[in-house]
Design an enzyme around this catalytic site. Structure first.
Site, PDB file in Angstrom:
ATOM      1  CB  CYS A  35      40.184  42.118  44.124  1.00  0.00           C
ATOM      2  SG  CYS A  35      39.992  43.696  44.952  1.00  0.00           S
ATOM      3  CG  HIS A  70      36.383  40.160  46.289  1.00  0.00           C
ATOM      4  ND1 HIS A  70      37.555  39.521  46.614  1.00  0.00           N
ATOM      5  CD2 HIS A  70      36.632  41.485  46.395  1.00  0.00           C
ATOM      6  CE1 HIS A  70      38.477  40.415  46.914  1.00  0.00           C
ATOM      7  NE2 HIS A  70      37.945  41.623  46.798  1.00  0.00           N
ATOM      8  CD  GLU A 123      36.819  36.048  45.784  1.00  0.00           C
ATOM      9  OE1 GLU A 123      36.345  36.268  44.640  1.00  0.00           O
ATOM     10  OE2 GLU A 123      37.521  36.866  46.398  1.00  0.00           O
TER      11      GLU A 123
HETATM   12  N1  GLN Z   1      43.462  47.389  47.314  1.00  0.00           N
HETATM   13  C1  GLN Z   1      44.052  46.085  47.317  1.00  0.00           C
HETATM   14  C2  GLN Z   1      45.415  46.108  46.631  1.00  0.00           C
HETATM   15  O1  GLN Z   1      45.855  47.100  46.183  1.00  0.00           O
HETATM   16  C3  GLN Z   1      43.159  45.081  46.629  1.00  0.00           C
HETATM   17  C4  GLN Z   1      41.920  44.850  47.463  1.00  0.00           C
HETATM   18  C5  GLN Z   1      41.360  43.465  47.347  1.00  0.00           C
HETATM   19  O2  GLN Z   1      41.938  42.564  46.749  1.00  0.00           O
HETATM   20  N2  GLN Z   1      40.224  43.282  47.962  1.00  0.00           N
HETATM   21  O3  GLN Z   1      46.060  45.097  46.547  1.00  0.00           O
END
Ligand code: GLN
Length: 194
Positions: free
Chosen positions: A81, A177, A179
């Protein structure tokens, strides 16, 4: 053989969940906050969280350039992410001053799966593993990628399939995610590549 030590970049984000997942699959997991910590690991996970904050803390902690060097040397890394954003080649809808390592030749759009479905869960078919439950939280969308990138899984949000799990050499990126579920196969896949 000495067991691999896998670091989790512990500046911001869902660090604990990654550490717990690694420990549950029998890996020595180490919180990485300093240059000294970084020196002691064979691979690194960059967690989800807020990519702008992680980037800022990489600078203030003095880790930015040392980590960049390790990544250029081919250290195994998994960015999930926000971590995927930090590893990307370029960021659409980032902050004007937002930088990234360019380890993965992917262009990502922050929060790219749209407002209404900013968080959702979907079954993701992963090459070599099969279906996994993908938890997406304001996830980045990979909009372009080079031929050096292997796409291991895609998701179609209605506008066509886009990669959600990719690998380029020792570097892995995941939009969702792994995890946050009890299914640890993506971590196992990454650890097996070390
Ligand atoms: N939108 C977040 C960002 O730009 C990432 C979201 C997340 O890691 N759950 O960093």
């Amino acid at each position: 053989m000495v067991a691999a030590r896998v670091g989790v970049l512990s500046l911001q984000g869902d660090v604990r969940e990654h550490v717990a997942t690694l420990r549950s699959i029998g890996v020595v997991a180490v919180a990485v906050r300093t240059l000294h910590d970084l020196d002691a690991v064979d691979g690194l996970i960059i967690p989800g969280g807020e990519s702008t904050t992680i980037a800022r803390l990489l600078e203030t902690s003095g880790l930015r350039f040392a980590l960049g060097e390790r990544l250029r040397d081919g250290m195994a890394v998994l960015g999930t992410c926000a971590g995927l954003i930090v590893l990307s080649r370029s960021i659409v809808d980032g902050r004007a001053d937002q930088w990234s390592f360019g380890t993965l030749e992917v262009d990502v759009r922050r929060n790219g799966f749209g407002r209404q479905i900013a968080s959702f869960e979907s079954v993701i078919e992963v090459n070599g593993i099969g279906p996994v439950s993908g938890v997406f939280i304001r996830a980045p969308k990979i909009e372009a990628w080079s031929s050096a990138v292997t796409v291991l899984a895609t998701h179609d949000d209605g506008s066509g399939p886009t990669p959600v799990l990719v690998r380029q050499g020792a570097a892995w990126g995941c939009s969702f995610h792994p995890e946050l579920t009890d299914d640890h196969r993506i971590h196992e896949l990454f650890v097996a590549s070390l």
